[in-house]
Design an enzyme around this catalytic site. Structure first.
Site, PDB file in Angstrom:
ATOM      1  N   ALA A 265      -1.929 -23.897   8.385  1.00 63.56           N
ATOM      2  CA  ALA A 265      -2.814 -24.950   7.894  1.00 63.56           C
ATOM      3  C   ALA A 265      -2.002 -26.008   7.161  1.00 63.56           C
ATOM      4  O   ALA A 265      -0.999 -25.706   6.509  1.00 63.56           O
ATOM      5  CB  ALA A 265      -3.869 -24.353   6.987  1.00 63.56           C
TER       6      ALA A 265
ATOM      7  N   ASP B 102      -7.176 -22.895   6.574  1.00 66.69           N
ATOM      8  CA  ASP B 102      -7.326 -22.654   5.124  1.00 66.69           C
ATOM      9  C   ASP B 102      -6.094 -23.181   4.437  1.00 66.69           C
ATOM     10  O   ASP B 102      -4.980 -22.783   4.795  1.00 66.69           O
ATOM     11  CB  ASP B 102      -7.375 -21.142   4.836  1.00 66.69           C
ATOM     12  CG  ASP B 102      -8.647 -20.513   5.353  1.00 66.69           C
ATOM     13  OD1 ASP B 102      -9.725 -21.035   5.033  1.00 66.69           O
ATOM     14  OD2 ASP B 102      -8.546 -19.498   6.080  1.00 66.69           O
TER      15      ASP B 102
ATOM     16  N   PHE C 225      -5.028  -7.925   5.183  1.00 69.49           N
ATOM     17  CA  PHE C 225      -5.555  -8.950   6.103  1.00 69.49           C
ATOM     18  C   PHE C 225      -7.071  -8.915   6.130  1.00 69.49           C
ATOM     19  O   PHE C 225      -7.729  -9.938   6.083  1.00 69.49           O
ATOM     20  CB  PHE C 225      -5.114  -8.637   7.534  1.00 69.49           C
ATOM     21  CG  PHE C 225      -3.789  -9.207   7.911  1.00 69.49           C
ATOM     22  CD1 PHE C 225      -2.997  -9.883   7.004  1.00 69.49           C
ATOM     23  CD2 PHE C 225      -3.335  -9.083   9.220  1.00 69.49           C
ATOM     24  CE1 PHE C 225      -1.773 -10.400   7.388  1.00 69.49           C
ATOM     25  CE2 PHE C 225      -2.122  -9.592   9.606  1.00 69.49           C
ATOM     26  CZ  PHE C 225      -1.339 -10.247   8.691  1.00 69.49           C
TER      27      PHE C 225
ATOM     28  N   SER D 193      -5.570 -12.150  26.975  1.00 71.30           N
ATOM     29  CA  SER D 193      -4.704 -13.203  26.432  1.00 71.30           C
ATOM     30  C   SER D 193      -4.032 -12.635  25.197  1.00 71.30           C
ATOM     31  O   SER D 193      -4.536 -11.671  24.595  1.00 71.30           O
ATOM     32  CB  SER D 193      -5.514 -14.464  26.111  1.00 71.30           C
ATOM     33  OG  SER D 193      -6.633 -14.142  25.325  1.00 71.30           O
TER      34      SER D 193
ATOM     35  N   HIS E 115     -18.136 -15.405   8.460  1.00 71.61           N
ATOM     36  CA  HIS E 115     -16.981 -16.007   7.786  1.00 71.61           C
ATOM     37  C   HIS E 115     -17.109 -15.801   6.269  1.00 71.61           C
ATOM     38  O   HIS E 115     -18.197 -15.968   5.707  1.00 71.61           O
ATOM     39  CB  HIS E 115     -16.916 -17.508   8.134  1.00 71.61           C
ATOM     40  CG  HIS E 115     -15.702 -18.174   7.584  1.00 71.61           C
ATOM     41  ND1 HIS E 115     -15.696 -18.822   6.368  1.00 71.61           N
ATOM     42  CD2 HIS E 115     -14.442 -18.266   8.076  1.00 71.61           C
ATOM     43  CE1 HIS E 115     -14.472 -19.290   6.146  1.00 71.61           C
ATOM     44  NE2 HIS E 115     -13.699 -18.978   7.166  1.00 71.61           N
TER      45      HIS E 115
ATOM     46  N   HIS F  26      -8.763 -10.722  23.785  1.00 74.10           N
ATOM     47  CA  HIS F  26      -7.675 -11.526  23.210  1.00 74.10           C
ATOM     48  C   HIS F  26      -6.978 -10.654  22.161  1.00 74.10           C
ATOM     49  O   HIS F  26      -7.609 -10.238  21.184  1.00 74.10           O
ATOM     50  CB  HIS F  26      -8.267 -12.781  22.556  1.00 74.10           C
ATOM     51  CG  HIS F  26      -7.250 -13.673  21.914  1.00 74.10           C
ATOM     52  ND1 HIS F  26      -6.482 -14.568  22.626  1.00 74.10           N
ATOM     53  CD2 HIS F  26      -6.879 -13.832  20.614  1.00 74.10           C
ATOM     54  CE1 HIS F  26      -5.682 -15.233  21.809  1.00 74.10           C
ATOM     55  NE2 HIS F  26      -5.898 -14.793  20.573  1.00 74.10           N
TER      56      HIS F  26
ATOM     57  N   GLU G  10      -1.886 -13.413  21.446  1.00 76.12           N
ATOM     58  CA  GLU G  10      -1.631 -14.398  20.379  1.00 76.12           C
ATOM     59  C   GLU G  10      -0.341 -14.067  19.629  1.00 76.12           C
ATOM     60  O   GLU G  10      -0.065 -12.903  19.343  1.00 76.12           O
ATOM     61  CB  GLU G  10      -2.824 -14.385  19.413  1.00 76.12           C
ATOM     62  CG  GLU G  10      -2.679 -15.406  18.297  1.00 76.12           C
ATOM     63  CD  GLU G  10      -3.961 -15.533  17.492  1.00 76.12           C
ATOM     64  OE1 GLU G  10      -5.056 -15.653  18.085  1.00 76.12           O
ATOM     65  OE2 GLU G  10      -3.863 -15.508  16.258  1.00 76.12           O
TER      66      GLU G  10
HETATM   67  C1  LIG Z   1      -9.332 -16.741  16.817  1.00 76.90           C
HETATM   68  C2  LIG Z   1      -8.874 -17.256  15.480  1.00 76.90           C
HETATM   69  C3  LIG Z   1      -7.672 -17.941  15.386  1.00 76.90           C
HETATM   70  C4  LIG Z   1      -7.230 -18.452  14.158  1.00 76.90           C
HETATM   71  N1  LIG Z   1      -6.036 -19.127  14.112  1.00 76.90           N
HETATM   72  C5  LIG Z   1      -5.631 -19.688  12.958  1.00 76.90           C
HETATM   73  C6  LIG Z   1      -4.432 -20.473  12.891  1.00 76.90           C
HETATM   74  O1  LIG Z   1      -3.719 -20.630  13.883  1.00 76.90           O
HETATM   75  N2  LIG Z   1      -4.113 -21.041  11.714  1.00 76.90           N
HETATM   76  C7  LIG Z   1      -4.906 -20.907  10.601  1.00 76.90           C
HETATM   77  O2  LIG Z   1      -4.549 -21.467   9.556  1.00 76.90           O
HETATM   78  N3  LIG Z   1      -6.025 -20.155  10.610  1.00 76.90           N
HETATM   79  C8  LIG Z   1      -6.414 -19.559  11.768  1.00 76.90           C
HETATM   80  N4  LIG Z   1      -7.580 -18.827  11.797  1.00 76.90           N
HETATM   81  C9  LIG Z   1      -8.349 -18.651  10.552  1.00 76.90           C
HETATM   82  C10 LIG Z   1      -9.299 -19.830  10.277  1.00 76.90           C
HETATM   83  O3  LIG Z   1      -8.569 -21.021  10.104  1.00 76.90           O
HETATM   84  C11 LIG Z   1     -10.092 -19.515   9.002  1.00 76.90           C
HETATM   85  O4  LIG Z   1     -10.966 -18.453   9.240  1.00 76.90           O
HETATM   86  C12 LIG Z   1     -10.809 -20.697   8.372  1.00 76.90           C
HETATM   87  O5  LIG Z   1     -11.285 -20.291   7.091  1.00 76.90           O
HETATM   88  C13 LIG Z   1     -12.036 -21.185   9.139  1.00 76.90           C
HETATM   89  O6  LIG Z   1     -11.689 -21.881  10.246  1.00 76.90           O
HETATM   90  P1  LIG Z   1     -12.826 -22.236  11.325  1.00 76.90           P
HETATM   91  O7  LIG Z   1     -12.204 -23.075  12.350  1.00 76.90           O
HETATM   92  O8  LIG Z   1     -13.523 -21.025  11.757  1.00 76.90           O
HETATM   93  O9  LIG Z   1     -13.793 -23.133  10.384  1.00 76.90           O
HETATM   94  P2  LIG Z   1     -15.262 -23.671  10.508  1.00 76.90           P
HETATM   95  O10 LIG Z   1     -15.884 -23.374  11.809  1.00 76.90           O
HETATM   96  O11 LIG Z   1     -15.205 -25.088  10.078  1.00 76.90           O
HETATM   97  O12 LIG Z   1     -16.037 -22.808   9.410  1.00 76.90           O
HETATM   98  C14 LIG Z   1     -15.521 -22.667   8.097  1.00 76.90           C
HETATM   99  C15 LIG Z   1     -16.631 -22.342   7.120  1.00 76.90           C
HETATM  100  O13 LIG Z   1     -17.475 -23.488   6.936  1.00 76.90           O
HETATM  101  C16 LIG Z   1     -18.818 -23.191   7.237  1.00 76.90           C
HETATM  102  N5  LIG Z   1     -19.359 -24.394   7.911  1.00 76.90           N
HETATM  103  C17 LIG Z   1     -19.006 -24.872   9.109  1.00 76.90           C
HETATM  104  N6  LIG Z   1     -19.673 -26.021   9.362  1.00 76.90           N
HETATM  105  C18 LIG Z   1     -20.451 -26.258   8.281  1.00 76.90           C
HETATM  106  C19 LIG Z   1     -21.371 -27.295   7.918  1.00 76.90           C
HETATM  107  N7  LIG Z   1     -21.603 -28.332   8.742  1.00 76.90           N
HETATM  108  N8  LIG Z   1     -21.977 -27.219   6.721  1.00 76.90           N
HETATM  109  C20 LIG Z   1     -21.738 -26.176   5.877  1.00 76.90           C
HETATM  110  N9  LIG Z   1     -20.872 -25.169   6.161  1.00 76.90           N
HETATM  111  C21 LIG Z   1     -20.257 -25.218   7.346  1.00 76.90           C
HETATM  112  C22 LIG Z   1     -18.795 -21.973   8.134  1.00 76.90           C
HETATM  113  O14 LIG Z   1     -19.987 -21.218   8.018  1.00 76.90           O
HETATM  114  C23 LIG Z   1     -17.586 -21.229   7.566  1.00 76.90           C
HETATM  115  O15 LIG Z   1     -17.951 -20.501   6.424  1.00 76.90           O
HETATM  116  C24 LIG Z   1      -8.036 -18.268  12.991  1.00 76.90           C
HETATM  117  C25 LIG Z   1      -9.231 -17.555  13.079  1.00 76.90           C
HETATM  118  C26 LIG Z   1      -9.656 -17.040  14.305  1.00 76.90           C
HETATM  119  C27 LIG Z   1     -10.927 -16.270  14.382  1.00 76.90           C
END
Ligand SMILES: Cc1cc2nc3c(=O)[nH]c(=O)nc-3n(C[C@H](O)[C@H](O)[C@H](O)COP(=O)(O)OP(=O)(O)OC[C@H]3O[C@@H](n4cnc5c(N)ncnc54)[C@H](O)[C@@H]3O)c2cc1C
Length: 281
Positions: free
Chosen positions: A48, A105, A212, A12, A145, A262, A14
């Site tokens: 974001a 973020d 990055f 896939s 992370h 991916h 991106e």
């Molecule tokens: C494949 C991929 C695609 C991406 N695409 C984009 C994009 O399109 N746009 C963009 O802005 N960013 C994107 N990102 C980056 C991503 O948004 C950031 O890494 C962001 O900081 C975390 O998003 P997440 O969904 O992983 O968050 P989460 O899964 O919510 O995790 C974020 C942090 O919170 C912690 N956490 C989670 N749940 C809990 C809880 N219940 N209690 C305490 N801590 C917790 C985790 O350990 C982690 O440190 C992408 C990253 C990847 C790997």
């Protein structure tokens, strides 16, 4: 460098949304070249706070109209339940069946705000609102992370996110396959059995990659960093080295049984195409 025999192996691609009509036109050409590799789907990132919503949705619509399955990235930081509900309805209307559900973020100084704190909240909300309509991908971090309280807490947060209703995961890019395999083993021990697809970042330049990687917590091994620094401005040598390193990484991952690959294309086709060609994809 090696050349594997021609096989059907799922990939896939991106992309990120472009800002100008010229950029969008160029991206159409890039996609057309990459479609020759028959991707399972193509995904489009989402700024974001919804900053690229229009561009993301437009690119997703175009990909669908080109006859390729499209995944819309969707981040929830700063969003309300109502705004997410509206956008989910829009995506359904557009014919989108696949989402990459993220926390995202916000730029520093924006605070957290909104009604969602973590991606797991978003996944649970999508399931609550739309049942099984969407295939949901989530992000995974084999090298942890950068904001995680600990490696263990991050792993548990990943498991919670999957158990909230994700179908599969795509990883942050990495250059150390052991981190990936270890991560997958650890998630299996926590009862998570969804496919975890490695995110692959072709090496196209040194300074951008280092910037990055520092921001997203992906570790560049010392030997790669030093070799890249040693090439200075010699772009051709950086590209040739990058192709060898990433092809070898993909081969190692395939040998280890990964479900698919991916590619973070960075809206360019050359490096991704060459890696696919060398892999026989
Ligand atoms: C494949 C991929 C695609 C991406 N695409 C984009 C994009 O399109 N746009 C963009 O802005 N960013 C994107 N990102 C980056 C991503 O948004 C950031 O890494 C962001 O900081 C975390 O998003 P997440 O969904 O992983 O968050 P989460 O899964 O919510 O995790 C974020 C942090 O919170 C912690 N956490 C989670 N749940 C809990 C809880 N219940 N209690 C305490 N801590 C917790 C985790 O350990 C982690 O440190 C992408 C990253 C990847 C790997």
């Amino acid at each position: 460098m090696s050349q594997t025999s021609n096989t059907v192996f799922p990939v896939s691609f991106e992309f990120f949304p472009t800002k100008t009509p010229e950029g969008a036109q160029k991206l159409r050409g890039v996609r057309a070249q990459l479609y020759e590799r028959k991707p399972e789907f193509c995904s489009v990132t989402y700024g974001a706070g919804g900053s690229t919503q229009e561009g993301t949705f437009n690119a997703v619509k175009e990909i669908l109209s080109e006859g390729v399955d499209a995944a819309s990235h969707f981040s929830c930081i700063g969003a309300t339940r109502e705004s997410v509900r509206t956008q989910l309805a829009q995506l359904k209307e557009m014919g989108v069946r696949r989402l990459v559900a993220l926390r995202g973020d916000l730029p520093s100084g924006y605070g957290i705000g909104g009604e969602f704190h973590y991606a797991s909240d978003l996944v649970a909300f999508i399931r609550e609102e739309m049942g099984d309509y969407f295939h949901i991908e989530v992000a995974a971090y084999p090298e942890i992370h950068p904001q995680a309280r600990s490696a263990e807490a991050d792993l548990k947060a990943f498991a919670t996110k999957v158990k909230a209703g994700a179908n599969s995961a795509i990883t942050q890019y990495f250059f150390n396959a052991d981190a990936y395999f270890r991560f997958v083993d650890d998630t299996r021990r926590l009862g998570v059995d969804v496919p975890v697809v490695p995110g692959i970042m072709p090496i196209m330049g040194a300074s951008q990659l280092m910037r990055f990687s520092d921001a997203c917590g992906a570790e560049i091994p010392r030997w790669i960093r030093l070799r890249l620094q040693g090439f200075g401005d010699d772009v051709e040598s950086i590209r040739a080295f990058g192709l060898d390193v990433i092809t070898a990484l993909c081969e190692q991952l395939r040998k280890g049984g990964v479900p698919s690959l991916h590619f973070y294309t960075m809206n360019q086709s050359a490096a991704t195409l060459e890696i696919c060609k060398r892999l026989g994809i």
